[in-house]
Design an enzyme around this catalytic site. Sequence first.
Site, PDB file in Angstrom:
ATOM      1  N   LYS A  26      34.179  87.826 -49.686  1.00  0.00           N
ATOM      2  CA  LYS A  26      35.168  87.553 -50.622  1.00  0.00           C
ATOM      3  C   LYS A  26      36.059  86.240 -50.102  1.00  0.00           C
ATOM      4  O   LYS A  26      36.968  86.355 -49.404  1.00  0.00           O
ATOM      5  CB  LYS A  26      36.096  88.825 -50.838  1.00  0.00           C
ATOM      6  N   GLU A  86      55.760  79.553 -40.107  1.00  0.00           N
ATOM      7  CA  GLU A  86      54.296  78.702 -40.246  1.00  0.00           C
ATOM      8  C   GLU A  86      54.627  77.684 -41.544  1.00  0.00           C
ATOM      9  O   GLU A  86      54.423  78.239 -42.507  1.00  0.00           O
ATOM     10  CB  GLU A  86      53.037  79.394 -40.185  1.00  0.00           C
ATOM     11  N   CYS A 103      44.834  76.748 -39.198  1.00  0.00           N
ATOM     12  CA  CYS A 103      45.583  77.679 -38.429  1.00  0.00           C
ATOM     13  C   CYS A 103      46.007  77.266 -37.159  1.00  0.00           C
ATOM     14  O   CYS A 103      47.249  77.570 -36.490  1.00  0.00           O
ATOM     15  CB  CYS A 103      44.553  79.010 -38.229  1.00  0.00           C
TER      16      CYS A 103
HETATM   17  P1  NAD Z   1      46.202  85.075 -47.070  1.00  0.00           P
HETATM   18  O1  NAD Z   1      46.492  86.019 -46.043  1.00  0.00           O
HETATM   19  O2  NAD Z   1      47.222  84.801 -48.207  1.00  0.00           O
HETATM   20  O3  NAD Z   1      44.793  85.208 -47.783  1.00  0.00           O
HETATM   21  C1  NAD Z   1      43.763  85.225 -47.079  1.00  0.00           C
HETATM   22  C2  NAD Z   1      42.760  86.264 -47.934  1.00  0.00           C
HETATM   23  O4  NAD Z   1      43.366  87.298 -47.952  1.00  0.00           O
HETATM   24  C3  NAD Z   1      42.444  85.869 -49.154  1.00  0.00           C
HETATM   25  O5  NAD Z   1      41.022  85.810 -49.489  1.00  0.00           O
HETATM   26  C4  NAD Z   1      43.269  86.799 -49.885  1.00  0.00           C
HETATM   27  O6  NAD Z   1      42.621  86.821 -51.499  1.00  0.00           O
HETATM   28  C5  NAD Z   1      43.086  88.022 -49.392  1.00  0.00           C
HETATM   29  N1  NAD Z   1      44.053  88.893 -49.630  1.00  0.00           N
HETATM   30  C6  NAD Z   1      45.222  89.002 -50.185  1.00  0.00           C
HETATM   31  N2  NAD Z   1      45.727  90.391 -50.202  1.00  0.00           N
HETATM   32  C7  NAD Z   1      45.143  91.001 -49.590  1.00  0.00           C
HETATM   33  C8  NAD Z   1      45.215  92.378 -48.980  1.00  0.00           C
HETATM   34  N3  NAD Z   1      46.251  93.248 -49.465  1.00  0.00           N
HETATM   35  N4  NAD Z   1      44.077  92.966 -48.330  1.00  0.00           N
HETATM   36  C9  NAD Z   1      43.190  92.144 -47.910  1.00  0.00           C
HETATM   37  N5  NAD Z   1      42.843  90.832 -48.301  1.00  0.00           N
HETATM   38  C10 NAD Z   1      43.904  90.370 -48.777  1.00  0.00           C
HETATM   39  O7  NAD Z   1      46.034  83.684 -46.311  1.00  0.00           O
HETATM   40  P2  NAD Z   1      45.630  82.196 -46.832  1.00  0.00           P
HETATM   41  O8  NAD Z   1      47.172  81.574 -47.367  1.00  0.00           O
HETATM   42  O9  NAD Z   1      44.634  82.190 -47.832  1.00  0.00           O
HETATM   43  O10 NAD Z   1      45.432  81.311 -45.476  1.00  0.00           O
HETATM   44  C11 NAD Z   1      46.496  80.703 -44.813  1.00  0.00           C
HETATM   45  C12 NAD Z   1      46.794  81.411 -43.501  1.00  0.00           C
HETATM   46  O11 NAD Z   1      45.483  81.664 -42.670  1.00  0.00           O
HETATM   47  C13 NAD Z   1      47.556  80.967 -42.558  1.00  0.00           C
HETATM   48  O12 NAD Z   1      48.456  81.792 -41.870  1.00  0.00           O
HETATM   49  C14 NAD Z   1      46.615  80.439 -41.492  1.00  0.00           C
HETATM   50  O13 NAD Z   1      47.266  80.119 -40.193  1.00  0.00           O
HETATM   51  C15 NAD Z   1      45.758  81.546 -41.398  1.00  0.00           C
HETATM   52  N6  NAD Z   1      44.472  81.431 -40.749  1.00  0.00           N
HETATM   53  C16 NAD Z   1      44.125  81.797 -39.654  1.00  0.00           C
HETATM   54  C17 NAD Z   1      42.871  81.148 -39.016  1.00  0.00           C
HETATM   55  C18 NAD Z   1      42.386  81.874 -37.512  1.00  0.00           C
HETATM   56  O14 NAD Z   1      41.316  81.416 -37.223  1.00  0.00           O
HETATM   57  N7  NAD Z   1      43.422  82.468 -36.856  1.00  0.00           N
HETATM   58  C19 NAD Z   1      42.103  80.290 -39.462  1.00  0.00           C
HETATM   59  C20 NAD Z   1      42.359  79.708 -40.819  1.00  0.00           C
HETATM   60  C21 NAD Z   1      43.596  80.515 -41.347  1.00  0.00           C
END
Ligand code: NAD
Length: 468
Positions: A170, A374, A277
């Site tokens: 997803k 962040e 990230c």
């Molecule tokens: P986000 O947490 O807003 O969303 C990530 C995903 O989770 C999306 O697909 C979203 O639709 C889904 N989602 C939303 N609510 C949910 C719920 N209640 N349960 C399950 N899934 C849900 O993150 P984002 O804004 O898309 O991405 C940015 C963040 O990701 C930053 O904090 C970044 O540091 C982190 N990130 C971490 C890594 C890593 O490898 N550690 C890599 C890339 C990004």
Amino acid sequence: MTEFNHYIDGTAVPSVRRMLVRNPANGAIVGHAPIADAATLDSAVAAATRAFESWSRTSDAERSAAVARIADAIEAHAEELAQLLTAEQGKPLNGLGSRFELQGAVAWTRNTASLSLPPELLQDDDSRRIELHRRPIGVVGSITPWNWPLMIAAWHFAPAIRTGNTVVVKPSPLTPLSTLRMIEIAGAVLPPGVLNVVSDDGELGAAMSAHPGIAKIVFTGSSATGRKVMQSAGATLKRLTLELGGNDAGIVLPDADPAAIAEGLFWGAFINSGQTCAALKRLYVHDSIYDAVCDALAAYAAGVPLGDGADEGSRLGPLQNEAQFAKVKRFVEAAQAAGGRILTGGAPVAAKGYFYPVTLVADAREGMALVDEEQFGTALPIIRYHDVEDAIARANASENGLGGSVWSADPVRAQAVAARLQCGTAWVNKHGAIQPGIPFGGVKASGIGTSFGRQGLEEFTTIQVVHG
Ligand code: NAD
């Protein structure tokens, strides 16, 4: 106008409900993404469950060959996918942008094909023979973010499939199109149901985390959402890999050469317009070279072209979405009001899209949101320190622990400081370098579990001990 579909059980599945996906550089419509309801998710999980019956019993060699075929298929469509990725995500085609991301997706997938987890012999004597086997878990739910959507999807599905699981991906509602297309391409070289994708407008991730038919969630996203995933996965005792947010610190030691490290610092912080990230998000610089480092960074920044990602000359694109744009603007304004000194940038570019220029904020300190949280964008706080012990303590005073770096002319000294950073990866004279086969993950609120390499593969298995 292009209409995209879910991909379930080897078939493109259209949706009655759809949403517009727009280009962050200019607001143009890129395409329509399908919106899955609960029944669509159920059908994807059911297809993956059926496929698991036979896929989990295929030979190791067969699965290795299948994952290698996926790499070939993505590579064959790399340019198409890169163009689509730039259109919906905003990152430039060139530099560390979409073409680079596609190369990464292919490289990680190919590397995963080459890994394996052979049985281990734990005891072999006259009385008994005991073996440890790694078994697939079942249906894996993959939930991805919008910053590196294709590479991260590959990080999820390749090891899952390699170890005999089946997958429902997803993508983020902000960048669904390139993932929908990539999974359709990858799924076509696999038996139906092994790899599926559904997209949503915001609710489906929670439904996946709670779904009784999904045995494991691999999630990459913010720490806040990661906590929710963990909570809702509890009822069904799902296995979890959580790759979460970061607020990586870099420490520049007094002996570093500002001119020599400027380029590495810059791209460590601003790769993908800072929406990475493990980007460098807080820079601690020793007082003795503080001004020289600020000057060298500002001089480097002046030569990096910001523009529409589709322009072959751009090296930085817009921020991906309005919320992120507003957050960076808010953080910079607050830092400035609290005494931060803007070296370059500091206000949005007057243009149609979400363009926010590289912004270097000197005289930054803890207490500013730009330092404590962040920012995930094109603004870097530069913090002065006098004592290395103090810099280490301040770098570690964060709930996050993804990456960290130390910059110095003396690599041995730098390594000793790096070893004291509380993070999953510590770099010397670079920041954010990752590669296939080398484990990567966060400590503290930056995640649970590890990705890549043998350790990453093990995350997609459970142990079965066989007493012969
Ligand atoms: P986000 O947490 O807003 O969303 C990530 C995903 O989770 C999306 O697909 C979203 O639709 C889904 N989602 C939303 N609510 C949910 C719920 N209640 N349960 C399950 N899934 C849900 O993150 P984002 O804004 O898309 O991405 C940015 C963040 O990701 C930053 O904090 C970044 O540091 C982190 N990130 C971490 C890594 C890593 O490898 N550690 C890599 C890339 C990004």
